[in-house]
Design an enzyme around this catalytic site. Structure first.
Site, PDB file in Angstrom:
ATOM      1  CG  ASP A   1     101.691   1.467  28.927  1.00 49.70           C
ATOM      2  OD1 ASP A   1     102.746   1.920  29.393  1.00 49.70           O
ATOM      3  OD2 ASP A   1     100.840   0.877  29.630  1.00 49.70           O
TER       4      ASP A   1
ATOM      5  CG  ASN B   1      99.666  -0.382  33.076  1.00 44.15           C
ATOM      6  OD1 ASN B   1     100.349  -0.250  32.057  1.00 44.15           O
ATOM      7  ND2 ASN B   1      99.483  -1.540  33.664  1.00 44.15           N
TER       8      ASN B   1
ATOM      9  CG  ASP C   1     102.988  -2.108  31.788  1.00 45.49           C
ATOM     10  OD1 ASP C   1     102.454  -3.200  32.049  1.00 45.49           O
ATOM     11  OD2 ASP C   1     102.761  -1.475  30.727  1.00 45.49           O
TER      12      ASP C   1
ATOM     13  CG  ASP D   1      97.407  -1.255  28.929  1.00 50.63           C
ATOM     14  OD1 ASP D   1      98.364  -0.835  29.605  1.00 50.63           O
ATOM     15  OD2 ASP D   1      96.533  -0.515  28.442  1.00 50.63           O
TER      16      ASP D   1
ATOM     17  CG  ASP E   1      96.043 -14.291  16.518  1.00 49.12           C
ATOM     18  OD1 ASP E   1      96.722 -13.335  16.088  1.00 49.12           O
ATOM     19  OD2 ASP E   1      96.112 -15.452  16.045  1.00 49.12           O
TER      20      ASP E   1
ATOM     21  CG  ASP F   1      99.487 -18.465  14.886  1.00 48.19           C
ATOM     22  OD1 ASP F   1      99.868 -17.378  14.430  1.00 48.19           O
ATOM     23  OD2 ASP F   1     100.263 -19.327  15.333  1.00 48.19           O
TER      24      ASP F   1
ATOM     25  CD  GLU G   1     100.055 -16.857  10.065  1.00 43.65           C
ATOM     26  OE1 GLU G   1      99.971 -17.729  10.935  1.00 43.65           O
ATOM     27  OE2 GLU G   1     101.035 -16.104   9.973  1.00 43.65           O
TER      28      GLU G   1
ATOM     29  CG  HIS H   1     102.025  -9.837  14.264  1.00 39.66           C
ATOM     30  ND1 HIS H   1     100.951 -10.246  13.494  1.00 39.66           N
ATOM     31  CD2 HIS H   1     102.511 -10.948  14.833  1.00 39.66           C
ATOM     32  CE1 HIS H   1     100.793 -11.551  13.612  1.00 39.66           C
ATOM     33  NE2 HIS H   1     101.733 -12.008  14.420  1.00 39.66           N
TER      34      HIS H   1
HETATM   35  O1  TEU Z   1     103.286 -16.736  12.047  1.00 42.45           O
HETATM   36  C1  TEU Z   1     103.518 -17.900  11.271  1.00 42.45           C
HETATM   37  C2  TEU Z   1     104.558 -17.656  10.320  1.00 42.45           C
HETATM   38  O2  TEU Z   1     104.650 -18.300   9.334  1.00 42.45           O
HETATM   39  C3  TEU Z   1     105.508 -16.611  10.673  1.00 42.45           C
HETATM   40  O3  TEU Z   1     106.434 -17.266  11.522  1.00 42.45           O
HETATM   41  C4  TEU Z   1     106.144 -16.069   9.471  1.00 42.45           C
HETATM   42  O4  TEU Z   1     106.300 -17.063   8.511  1.00 42.45           O
HETATM   43  C5  TEU Z   1     107.488 -15.629   9.844  1.00 42.45           C
HETATM   44  O5  TEU Z   1     107.344 -14.890  11.017  1.00 42.45           O
HETATM   45  C6  TEU Z   1     108.032 -14.795   8.728  1.00 42.45           C
HETATM   46  O6  TEU Z   1     109.349 -14.487   9.060  1.00 42.45           O
HETATM   47  C7  TEU Z   1     102.369 -16.938  13.113  1.00 42.45           C
HETATM   48  C8  TEU Z   1     102.299 -15.650  13.906  1.00 42.45           C
HETATM   49  O7  TEU Z   1     101.780 -14.619  13.067  1.00 42.45           O
HETATM   50  C9  TEU Z   1     103.690 -15.331  14.381  1.00 42.45           C
HETATM   51  O8  TEU Z   1     103.741 -14.060  15.031  1.00 42.45           O
HETATM   52  C10 TEU Z   1     104.128 -16.430  15.346  1.00 42.45           C
HETATM   53  O9  TEU Z   1     105.471 -16.210  15.713  1.00 42.45           O
HETATM   54  C11 TEU Z   1     104.004 -17.816  14.686  1.00 42.45           C
HETATM   55  O10 TEU Z   1     102.816 -18.009  13.941  1.00 42.45           O
HETATM   56  C12 TEU Z   1     103.998 -18.882  15.766  1.00 42.45           C
HETATM   57  O11 TEU Z   1     102.774 -18.785  16.474  1.00 42.45           O
HETATM   58 CA    CA Z   2     100.490  -1.405  30.053  1.00 40.24          CA
END
Ligand code: TEU
Ligand code: CA
Length: 599
Positions: free
Chosen positions: A34, A36, A38, A42, A111, A224, A283, A356
């Site tokens: 971060d 700034n 907040d 960013d 993404d 995604d 994905e 993530h």
């Molecule tokens: O994730 C898809 C997905 O399958 C995930 O939801 C995963 O299966 C689940 O989080 C496991 O518990 C993608 C993105 O990476 C995720 O951050 C998003 O929430 C999701 O799609 C919807 O866009």
């Molecule tokens: Ca920030």
């Protein structure tokens, strides 16, 4: 120290397969840095860390979404695909980041979230405005299915949804829209309506947006849940398990009938005419090896690689992340070995322990207590020595761990909050039971701020962080590691450098060994004149490795171990320790010496 070897002949890097030698680093902007105050990461924060990424040695940066978004799912709900949300900065700053990466010889992958938009996207606002709006068919709208009781009339949530599918974020996968008296489909949150890819106008709009980003110098996309975009248009009810509130729609929206058609069309409309080194990764929750061969076979011009989910479902009862179970190394080896074999001839693997959405690697697959550093290094070596493109999730290179969340109010993730509400109100679970079930595999484990130093909020922000910083930042942080040759960070640098230096790492054949050993992960990578033996001890006890030398050959000559070279290890070299003896969480990468030819 590696002895210089003339690398064996391997396919020359062409612009189309450069990614087979590359390592990708994933940034989740909200939690990275971060600038700034907040409390939210960013673009300027990311720009300030470019030299850190260069020093790590990664080739590509994948940015999780920072487009304009209401942030219902932390940016995976996009309301303007061609702008940066003010939370993260501006398009100009994104241009600066792109230039900064390119100037350092790194690439930027964005993404791409096009299975769904935000419900605040203008496309959806128009679509929902009336049944005869030109964009009505850009989403999945269906009339209520008459409620069971005659005359009951369709009332939301009482069996009048068009089918019984559940959302990935709890609740039904349909939301009733009062204005037009119909439901719309949302596999994820109700603020993430699914786009209707059957509509060629939708596809054209997506391709146009993708080209707009590539024209701005972006080097590819992480797509995604891209294998959700083709659905069974009859939208039938799914099987409903005992005790489940909703049916399972995945058989009708995962790897659907037009998937390959759509991806080949996307490739023609977006990538085919472009020169240069681009990277596309789909994905694909639920994808099989067989489908992945079709998706990633270069001759089919679909995507370069996919994220599969089989190895990150092994520690869950029936794939239910809220019913965690012990991971068995034999199952992990069986799964990853099958993906190596399945894509050995055609196609390409991605390689990851975390992102993530997943728990922190060292907590999930290693030991985040006594052996945290050793196991983090061992995991890095095992993953990166597989055949495929490795992905490093922010903080993994520091050995960052899962977080302890004391109360539901400490969580931020919609997936967690929705599950907690549903489990405590509709499924009769107590708060304590749900918190215990959430702890190991919740997504917020990976979303606590990157730990830069031991100062307040780990140097992530000067303000109040949007989610708590892990208290172990006082000893697990970048400042303590970047100049320490024995740190996890420095080990990642070595592993990444090995992929760049050794063709056997990027292109060698993979052979799994000791499939039934419950503690040791062992495999070889081989080219005609070079064989690496990779050994990882997934236990806190010493393990002795017994190999049939015939299993490990250099060319067609069995390996011998008195002439093997330790190319990489996570313990200080110790001649007193036999090469095939592994200490707790020990990694060894051995360049097998060629035996004396049989007389
Ligand atoms: O994730 C898809 C997905 O399958 C995930 O939801 C995963 O299966 C689940 O989080 C496991 O518990 C993608 C993105 O990476 C995720 O951050 C998003 O929430 C999701 O799609 C919807 O866009
Ligand atoms: Ca920030």
């Amino acid at each position: 120290m590696t002895v210089e070897h003339a690398p064996a002949e391997i396919p020359k890097a062409t612009s189309s397969d450069w990614f087979q030698r590359a390592v990708v680093y994933q940034i989740y902007p909200r939690s990275f840095a971060d600038s700034n105050g907040d409390g939210i990461g960013d673009l300027r924060g990311i720009i300030s860390k470019l030299d850190y990424l260069k020093r790590l040695g990664v080739d590509v940066v994948w940015l999780s979404p920072l487009y304009t978004s209401p942030q219902d799912d932390n940016g995976y709900d996009i309301s303007d695909y061609r702008n940066v949300d003010p939370l993260f900065g501006t398009l100009e700053q994104l241009r600066d980041l792109t230039d900064g990466l390119h100037a350092r010889g790194m690439k930027l992958v964005m993404d791409l979230v096009v299975n769904h938009t935000s419900d605040e996207h203008p496309w959806f606002v128009e679509s929902r405005s009336s049944k005869d709006n030109p964009k009505r068919d850009w989403y999945w709208w269906r009339p209520p299915r008459e409620a069971a009781a005659a005359g009951a009339g369709p009332t939301p949530g009482t069996g009048s949804e068009p089918n019984n599918w559940g959302s990935a974020f709890s609740g039904p996968a349909w939301e009733f829209d009062q204005a037009t008296g119909e439901y719309y489909l949302h596999i994820f949150s109700k603020k993430q309506p699914d786009l209707n890819w059957e509509n060629p106008e939708v596809r054209a709009a997506v391709y146009e947006m993708m080209n707009w980003w590539l024209d701005r110098g972006v080097d590819g996309f992480r797509m995604d849940v891209i294998n959700f975009i083709s659905k069974d248009t009859s939208l039938p009810d799914g099987p409903r398990g005992d005790g489940k509130l909703y049916g399972d729609g995945t058989p009708f929206y995962i790897d659907g009938p037009r998937m390959h058609e759509f991806l080949q069309e996307m490739h023609r409309e977006v990538f085919a005419g472009r020169t240069g080194e681009l990277l596309t990764v789909g994905e694909m929750p639920g994808v099989t090896v067989e489908e992945a061969v079709l998706y990633t076979d270069p001759a089919r011009a679909e995507v370069d690689m996919v994220f599969q989910f089989e190895h990150v479902a092994l520690d869950q009862e029936e794939g239910d992340k809220w019913r965690p179970k012990k991971l068995l190394l034999t199952e992990l080896k069986q799964t990853l070995g099958r993906w190596q074999d399945g894509l050995a001839e055609r196609g390409w693997n991605s390689l990851y322990w975390g992102n993530h959405d997943q728990a922190r690697a060292v907590s999930r697959f290693g030991d985040d207590g006594t052996y945290r550093e050793l196991s983090a290094k061992m995991l890095a070596g095992i993953l990166h020595l597989h055949r495929g493109t490795p992905y490093v999730y922010q903080g993994e290179e520091l050995g960052m761990t899962n977080m302890t969340f004391g109360a539901i109010s400490d969580y931020r993730d919609i997936e967690v909050l929705n599950h907690h509400r549903e489990a405590t109100t509709h499924l009769g679970h107590t708060d304590a039971e749900v918190l215990a079930a959430l702890a190991p595999l919740n997504r917020d484990n990976a979303r606590t701020p990157v730990q830069w130093d031991a100062s307040r909020h780990a140097g992530f922000t000067t303000g109040a962080p949007w989610i708590a910083v892990n208290p172990n930042a006082n000893h697990i942080n970048a400042a303590a590691q970047v100049d320490d040759p024995d740190s996890v960070f420095s080990f990642y640098r070595k592993v990444i450098a090995l992929r760049h230096a050794e063709p056997v790492v990027s292109h060698g054949d993979f052979t799994m060994l000791l499939p039934d050993d419950p503690h040791v992960y062992a495999f070889t990578r081989s080219l005609p004149d070079t064989t690496f033996l990779v050994l990882g001890n997934f236990s806190g006890q010493d393990q002795k490795v017994t190999l049939d030398d015939a299993d490990v050959a250099v060319g067609d000559v069995p390996a011998v171990w008195d002439s093997a070279e330790l190319v990489l290890g996570n313990y200080p070299a110790d001649a007193a320790v036999p090469l095939l003896h592994l200490r707790p969480w020990e990694l060894k990468v051995l360049r097998a010496g060629a035996g004396r030819p049989a007389r």
